[in-house]
Design a protein around this motif. Structure first.
Motif, PDB file in Angstrom:
ATOM      1  N   THR A 301       0.836  -1.209   0.000  1.00 27.39           N
ATOM      2  CA  THR A 301       0.000   0.000   0.000  1.00 27.39           C
ATOM      3  C   THR A 301       0.858   1.242   0.000  1.00 27.39           C
ATOM      4  O   THR A 301       0.593   2.207  -0.741  1.00 27.39           O
ATOM      5  CB  THR A 301      -0.929   0.005   1.227  1.00 27.39           C
ATOM      6  OG1 THR A 301      -1.742  -1.175   1.207  1.00 27.39           O
ATOM      7  CG2 THR A 301      -1.824   1.233   1.230  1.00 27.39           C
ATOM      8  N   ALA A 302       1.908   1.254   0.833  1.00 30.94           N
ATOM      9  CA  ALA A 302       2.786   2.421   0.922  1.00 30.94           C
ATOM     10  C   ALA A 302       3.509   2.667  -0.398  1.00 30.94           C
ATOM     11  O   ALA A 302       3.614   3.820  -0.856  1.00 30.94           O
ATOM     12  CB  ALA A 302       3.799   2.230   2.055  1.00 30.94           C
ATOM     13  N   VAL A 303       3.994   1.606  -1.039  1.00 31.73           N
ATOM     14  CA  VAL A 303       4.714   1.757  -2.315  1.00 31.73           C
ATOM     15  C   VAL A 303       3.773   2.298  -3.397  1.00 31.73           C
ATOM     16  O   VAL A 303       4.119   3.236  -4.136  1.00 31.73           O
ATOM     17  CB  VAL A 303       5.328   0.415  -2.743  1.00 31.73           C
ATOM     18  CG1 VAL A 303       5.843   0.491  -4.175  1.00 31.73           C
ATOM     19  CG2 VAL A 303       6.463   0.031  -1.807  1.00 31.73           C
ATOM     20  N   LEU A 304       2.577   1.711  -3.495  1.00 30.94           N
ATOM     21  CA  LEU A 304       1.614   2.175  -4.499  1.00 30.94           C
ATOM     22  C   LEU A 304       1.182   3.617  -4.227  1.00 30.94           C
ATOM     23  O   LEU A 304       1.066   4.428  -5.157  1.00 30.94           O
ATOM     24  CB  LEU A 304       0.391   1.257  -4.508  1.00 30.94           C
ATOM     25  CG  LEU A 304       0.593  -0.141  -5.106  1.00 30.94           C
ATOM     26  CD1 LEU A 304      -0.647  -0.989  -4.883  1.00 30.94           C
ATOM     27  CD2 LEU A 304       0.911  -0.039  -6.597  1.00 30.94           C
ATOM     28  N   ALA A 305       0.941   3.932  -2.956  1.00 30.22           N
ATOM     29  CA  ALA A 305       0.505   5.289  -2.614  1.00 30.22           C
ATOM     30  C   ALA A 305       1.603   6.303  -2.916  1.00 30.22           C
ATOM     31  O   ALA A 305       1.337   7.381  -3.461  1.00 30.22           O
ATOM     32  CB  ALA A 305       0.113   5.352  -1.142  1.00 30.22           C
TER      33      ALA A 305
END
Length: 498
Positions: A301-305
């Motif tokens: 989630t952090a990488v995509l965000a």
């Protein structure tokens, strides 16, 4: 100009997809798949949802804003936070909490209640901000002419809230058309739920595509209705007006009973989700904290965000600069191409990219690049608004001075305007990142195999009615959304000082 034109052209892909599907399907196929009882039922459900949710939201938002901003209700600042706080909970988390709290509460009534609780802050924020900036002299003049307080409100105050009400109602309406998770958990069929169901069963079948076309028409109809109701009346006053706020209305014996309205709203929108989530976290114990699942989901989630936020903000920079520094007919057309996509449901953007990649660029189907590109399209308007405001506050003379010293145009802009606009760009990127963190429909349809974001993990467990295992993922999404609520509240408060 070239970069802005390219981004605008790419933004037209979802609309081009809808037009292409309609043109190639033929009238016979359209009639067979669109003009049938099921689609009529979906249309009735959607219209009933809009007809019930929007007026009730307007009444409640205006009442809450007036109580908190204009009366001597106790703890006004606290209640202002409580009304905005539901934004920290994604809409499908609201629905999850109510589904766990009252398992038999479903259908239209549940969909209407949960929609109001989840989306009312979008109306409250602009209405409350507008109430703070109204010139009190107009109300005082009306009172001096013998008008009663209730007459002053309806004749003077309410007309000046018209734009804020219409803007907030439009935003809620578009969310209602796009929402998927909320209505699945309340067992209420809409076009978005039907499209995803069709997609999951037949992937890029014609039924899902044509239902997407109907949904786009509904979105465009809602935009046209808002523009028609808004009209062309003048809402700005000549001159600066009074640099003061109107005194608060004394509620007298109604002061304590008035507390019931914000108290009930806070109980339904916050207490029920928090207590339900706490109950599932407690009952699940340590076993539900599967960090071998949670940490990868949090990391993905952090990488995509982060990737989506950076690329979306960068994609919005050329158009934001043009809109401020070189306004004109061509620029307004390009800006409209950037902005209209914000009115399209995420399911339409995802469906368009699925169909395009399957039929034209199969190697890009269900890849990270396609998913991030979808995020850029979904959240481009969100980044554009914040950047445009920040660039407008940077003096153009600094760009000209840098250019006069021999710097190339791009370098002059980057070292002056872009640097000064960096705080606004960071805020826009944060808004985009938080939107990506809780995005569900597009991620479900486009995510590569093996991708499991917080929202996807949460949805997987709730689909299996394993509410306890879903609770940690709901909690993490809420924690990540809290900065957005704080940012929006602080931005709203600045209006008072403007």
């Amino acid at each position: 100009m070239g970069a802005a034109a390219l981004t605008g052209l790419l933004s037209l892909l979802p609309l081009g997809f809808v037009v292409y599907i309609a043109a190639t399907s033929g009238w016979g196929t359209i009639a067979d798949l669109v003009f049938r009882p099921k689609v009529g039922g979906l249309l009735v459900n959607t219209l009933m949802l809009l007809v019930l949710v929007l007026p009730l939201s307007v009444l409640l938002a205006v009442a809450l804003a007036w109580l908190i901003e204009r009366t001597d209700i106790p703890f006004a600042k606290f209640w202002s936070w409580m009304v905005i706080a539901p934004l920290a909970l994604p809409a499908f988390v609201h629905s999850y909490a109510w589904n766990a709290f009252m398992p038999r509460f479903h259908g239209l009534g549940a969909a209407v209640l949960v929609s109001i609780l989840a989306y009312l802050p979008f109306l409250y924020l602009p209405v409350a901000a507008q109430l703070r900036r109204l010139d009190p002299a107009q109300e005082e003049t009306a009172q001096s002419m013998g008008k009663r307080p209730i007459e002053v409100f309806f004749l003077v105050v309410l007309p000046q809230l018209r734009l804020a009400i219409l803007g907030g109602a439009l935003l809620i309406g578009l969310h209602l058309l796009a929402e998927y998770g909320l209505f699945v958990l309340t067992r209420f069929d809409t076009f978005a739920t039907a499209i995803v169901d069709q997609f999951q069963s037949v992937y890029s079948g014609p039924s899902a595509n044509l239902l997407g076309g109907v949904l786009v028409l509904l979105c465009l109809g809602l935009l046209g209705l808002e523009n028609l109701v808004r009209g062309s009346e003048r809402y700005a006053r000549v001159g600066a007006g009074a640099a003061r706020r109107r005194g608060r209305v004394a509620l007298g014996r109604w002061r304590c009973p008035a507390l019931l309205l914000p108290l009930i709203f806070a109980a339904l929108s916050l207490a029920v989700p928090v207590l339900t989530l706490g109950r599932w976290l407690w009952s699940g114990g340590a076993e539900i904290w599967r960090f071998d699942f949670i940490l990868p989901a949090l990391g993905q989630t952090a990488v995509l965000a982060l990737a989506g936020a950076v690329l979306t903000t960068l994609a919005a920079v050329p158009m934001a600069w043009l809109a401020v520094r070189a306004p004109g007919r061509v620029q307004r057309t390009l800006e409209a191409c950037h902005s209209y996509v914000g009115a399209l449901p995420g399911v339409i953007i995802a469906l368009a990219l699925v169909t395009i990649t399957v039929q034209v660029a199969l190697p890009l189907y269900q890849t990270l690049a396609t998913l991030i590109f979808a995020y850029v399209l979904m959240f481009l308007p969100r980044a554009l608004v914040g950047l445009r405001t920040s660039i407008a506050q940077a003096p153009v003379e600094l760009e000209r001075a840098a250019a006069s010293l021999g710097r190339p145009p791009v370098s002059a802009i980057w070292h002056t305007t872009i640097r000064l606009a960096a705080p606004g760009a960071m805020a826009s990127a944060a808004l985009v990142a938080l939107g990506i963190t809780t995005e569900l429909t597009g991620t479900l349809m486009l995510a590569p195999n093996g991708t499991r974001t917080l929202a996807m993990r949460f949805w997987s467990y709730t689909s299996e009615l394993d509410f306890a295992s879903a609770a940690p993922y709901a909690l993490l999404m809420i924690v990540l959304s809290i900065p957005l609520v704080i940012m929006l509240h602080m931005q709203s408060d600045r209006v008072e000082q403007a």
